[in-house]
Each structure stands twice: as C-alpha cells, then as structure tokens.
Design a protein around this motif. Structure first.
Motif, mmCIF file in Angstrom:
data_model
loop_
_atom_site.group_PDB
_atom_site.id
_atom_site.type_symbol
_atom_site.label_atom_id
_atom_site.label_comp_id
_atom_site.label_asym_id
_atom_site.label_seq_id
_atom_site.Cartn_x
_atom_site.Cartn_y
_atom_site.Cartn_z
ATOM 1 N N TYR A 85 0.832 -1.208 0.000
ATOM 2 C CA TYR A 85 0.000 0.000 0.000
ATOM 3 C C TYR A 85 0.862 1.251 0.000
ATOM 4 O O TYR A 85 0.625 2.176 -0.791
ATOM 5 C CB TYR A 85 -0.922 -0.004 1.226
ATOM 6 C CG TYR A 85 -1.616 1.309 1.457
ATOM 7 C CD1 TYR A 85 -2.701 1.682 0.670
ATOM 8 C CD2 TYR A 85 -1.177 2.186 2.443
ATOM 9 C CE1 TYR A 85 -3.333 2.900 0.873
ATOM 10 C CE2 TYR A 85 -1.809 3.397 2.650
ATOM 11 C CZ TYR A 85 -2.887 3.752 1.869
ATOM 12 O OH TYR A 85 -3.503 4.953 2.070
ATOM 13 N N TYR A 86 1.864 1.305 0.872
ATOM 14 C CA TYR A 86 2.720 2.499 0.944
ATOM 15 C C TYR A 86 3.573 2.658 -0.312
ATOM 16 O O TYR A 86 3.857 3.781 -0.731
ATOM 17 C CB TYR A 86 3.586 2.462 2.200
ATOM 18 C CG TYR A 86 2.783 2.720 3.454
ATOM 19 C CD1 TYR A 86 2.019 3.866 3.579
ATOM 20 C CD2 TYR A 86 2.782 1.816 4.490
ATOM 21 C CE1 TYR A 86 1.275 4.110 4.707
ATOM 22 C CE2 TYR A 86 2.032 2.050 5.638
ATOM 23 C CZ TYR A 86 1.280 3.207 5.733
ATOM 24 O OH TYR A 86 0.537 3.433 6.851
ATOM 25 N N HIS A 87 3.964 1.556 -0.911
ATOM 26 C CA HIS A 87 4.713 1.635 -2.167
ATOM 27 C C HIS A 87 3.848 2.266 -3.258
ATOM 28 O O HIS A 87 4.314 3.129 -4.015
ATOM 29 C CB HIS A 87 5.183 0.237 -2.583
ATOM 30 C CG HIS A 87 5.989 0.220 -3.825
ATOM 31 N ND1 HIS A 87 7.254 0.762 -3.912
ATOM 32 C CD2 HIS A 87 5.713 -0.263 -5.068
ATOM 33 C CE1 HIS A 87 7.720 0.614 -5.139
ATOM 34 N NE2 HIS A 87 6.797 -0.001 -5.859
ATOM 35 N N GLU A 88 2.581 1.859 -3.334
ATOM 36 C CA GLU A 88 1.669 2.445 -4.311
ATOM 37 C C GLU A 88 1.436 3.932 -4.026
ATOM 38 O O GLU A 88 1.358 4.744 -4.951
ATOM 39 C CB GLU A 88 0.334 1.698 -4.308
ATOM 40 C CG GLU A 88 0.440 0.287 -4.853
ATOM 41 C CD GLU A 88 -0.808 -0.531 -4.620
ATOM 42 O OE1 GLU A 88 -1.778 -0.013 -4.000
ATOM 43 O OE2 GLU A 88 -0.825 -1.701 -5.024
ATOM 44 N N GLN A 89 1.337 4.301 -2.759
ATOM 45 C CA GLN A 89 1.143 5.695 -2.397
ATOM 46 C C GLN A 89 2.358 6.544 -2.774
ATOM 47 O O GLN A 89 2.212 7.686 -3.213
ATOM 48 C CB GLN A 89 0.851 5.828 -0.895
ATOM 49 C CG GLN A 89 -0.488 5.268 -0.484
ATOM 50 C CD GLN A 89 -1.642 5.975 -1.158
ATOM 51 O OE1 GLN A 89 -1.662 7.203 -1.220
ATOM 52 N NE2 GLN A 89 -2.587 5.215 -1.671
ATOM 53 N N ILE A 90 3.544 5.992 -2.594
ATOM 54 C CA ILE A 90 4.765 6.709 -2.965
ATOM 55 C C ILE A 90 4.795 6.965 -4.466
ATOM 56 O O ILE A 90 5.114 8.073 -4.919
ATOM 57 C CB ILE A 90 6.015 5.933 -2.504
ATOM 58 C CG1 ILE A 90 6.147 6.013 -0.987
ATOM 59 C CG2 ILE A 90 7.270 6.457 -3.184
ATOM 60 C CD1 ILE A 90 7.214 5.107 -0.413
ATOM 61 N N ILE A 91 4.438 5.967 -5.244
ATOM 62 C CA ILE A 91 4.406 6.138 -6.698
ATOM 63 C C ILE A 91 3.392 7.213 -7.088
ATOM 64 O O ILE A 91 3.668 8.090 -7.918
ATOM 65 C CB ILE A 91 4.086 4.797 -7.392
ATOM 66 C CG1 ILE A 91 5.256 3.827 -7.217
ATOM 67 C CG2 ILE A 91 3.766 5.003 -8.865
ATOM 68 C CD1 ILE A 91 4.969 2.431 -7.686
ATOM 69 N N LYS A 92 2.215 7.172 -6.454
ATOM 70 C CA LYS A 92 1.185 8.168 -6.749
ATOM 71 C C LYS A 92 1.657 9.576 -6.374
ATOM 72 O O LYS A 92 1.457 10.526 -7.134
ATOM 73 C CB LYS A 92 -0.084 7.821 -5.973
ATOM 74 C CG LYS A 92 -1.219 8.748 -6.211
ATOM 75 C CD LYS A 92 -2.426 8.341 -5.397
ATOM 76 C CE LYS A 92 -3.507 9.398 -5.515
ATOM 77 N NZ LYS A 92 -4.626 9.135 -4.615
ATOM 78 N N LEU A 93 2.283 9.720 -5.229
ATOM 79 C CA LEU A 93 2.766 11.033 -4.808
ATOM 80 C C LEU A 93 3.880 11.556 -5.713
ATOM 81 O O LEU A 93 3.953 12.762 -5.980
ATOM 82 C CB LEU A 93 3.246 10.984 -3.357
ATOM 83 C CG LEU A 93 2.138 10.884 -2.313
ATOM 84 C CD1 LEU A 93 2.741 10.682 -0.927
ATOM 85 C CD2 LEU A 93 1.270 12.120 -2.338
ATOM 86 N N GLU A 136 5.492 15.440 -9.817
ATOM 87 C CA GLU A 136 5.949 15.772 -11.164
ATOM 88 C C GLU A 136 4.932 16.640 -11.889
ATOM 89 O O GLU A 136 5.283 17.594 -12.582
ATOM 90 C CB GLU A 136 6.225 14.499 -11.957
ATOM 91 C CG GLU A 136 7.459 13.757 -11.523
ATOM 92 C CD GLU A 136 7.636 12.443 -12.275
ATOM 93 O OE1 GLU A 136 6.900 12.196 -13.250
ATOM 94 O OE2 GLU A 136 8.518 11.672 -11.876
ATOM 95 N N GLY A 137 3.645 16.307 -11.722
ATOM 96 C CA GLY A 137 2.590 17.090 -12.364
ATOM 97 C C GLY A 137 2.533 18.509 -11.832
ATOM 98 O O GLY A 137 2.331 19.461 -12.592
ATOM 99 N N LEU A 138 2.721 18.673 -10.531
ATOM 100 C CA LEU A 138 2.654 20.006 -9.937
ATOM 101 C C LEU A 138 3.864 20.859 -10.297
ATOM 102 O O LEU A 138 3.750 22.079 -10.421
ATOM 103 C CB LEU A 138 2.527 19.902 -8.418
ATOM 104 C CG LEU A 138 1.195 19.366 -7.900
ATOM 105 C CD1 LEU A 138 1.255 19.187 -6.400
ATOM 106 C CD2 LEU A 138 0.059 20.295 -8.289
#
Length: 99
Positions: free
Chosen positions: A54-62, A67-69
């Motif tokens: 779960y935290y690995h997926e959250q890190i990728i999302k963040l 990058e988008g911001l």
C-alpha cells in the motif's frame, strides 16, 4: 501386574512413542516458538507485507503528483485554491460547507 496396562495397546506402551508424543505436545503448545506464536507471527508478516505494498503504491502516486505540480502551474494553482483555500489579493474567498 496392573490391570490398566492390559487395556493399553502394546505400541502405546513403547517409551519411544511416549517420548515422541510428549515432544510433539511440548513443541505445539509449551515451547516459546509454539504453533500459536508462529501463526500470529505469520499473520503479522502478511499484514506488514500488505502495508508495504500500500505504501509503495502511495509513494508512486505522490511522485506522479509531484511531477505534475512542478510542470503545470495551472494545476498547482488549482490545488492551492481547492485544498488550501489560497486566493489572490484582489479576490474574496467564500467557503460553503454542505451539511
């Protein structure tokens, strides 16, 4: 000799069998690393693995959001206005909360 010994099967009177059964009972219930402890540790390990995923997926999302911001100023301004209620000096901000 004793009458109850006649009712016990011969293989159950074997000292090696009795010691083996005692050892198995000891390892399953009384040892520090007994069956219950191993099961609880196994469940905890699976829980920690799920949390890691779960935290690995959250890190990728963040990282993608970061990058988008950093690349899109309009998206950064939208986020600042919606999430942090920031405004320009010439604007008035009204926050409407639905009950």
């Amino acid at each position: 000799m004793f009458r109850f010994q006649e009712k016990i099967p011969r293989w159950a009177q074997n000292p090696y069998f009795l010691i083996s059964v005692g050892f198995v009972v000891w390892m399953l219930f009384f040892d520090l690393e007994d069956f219950g402890t191993q099961y609880r540790l196994w469940r905890k390990l699976n829980q920690l693995r799920a949390e890691k995923q779960y935290y690995h997926e959250q890190i990728i999302k963040l990282k993608q959001d970061h990058e988008g911001l950093t690349q899109d100023k309009a998206l950064l301004e939208k986020l600042a206005r919606e999430k942090y209620f920031m405004k320009k000096k010439t604007e008035d901000l009204y926050v409407i909360i639905d009950p």
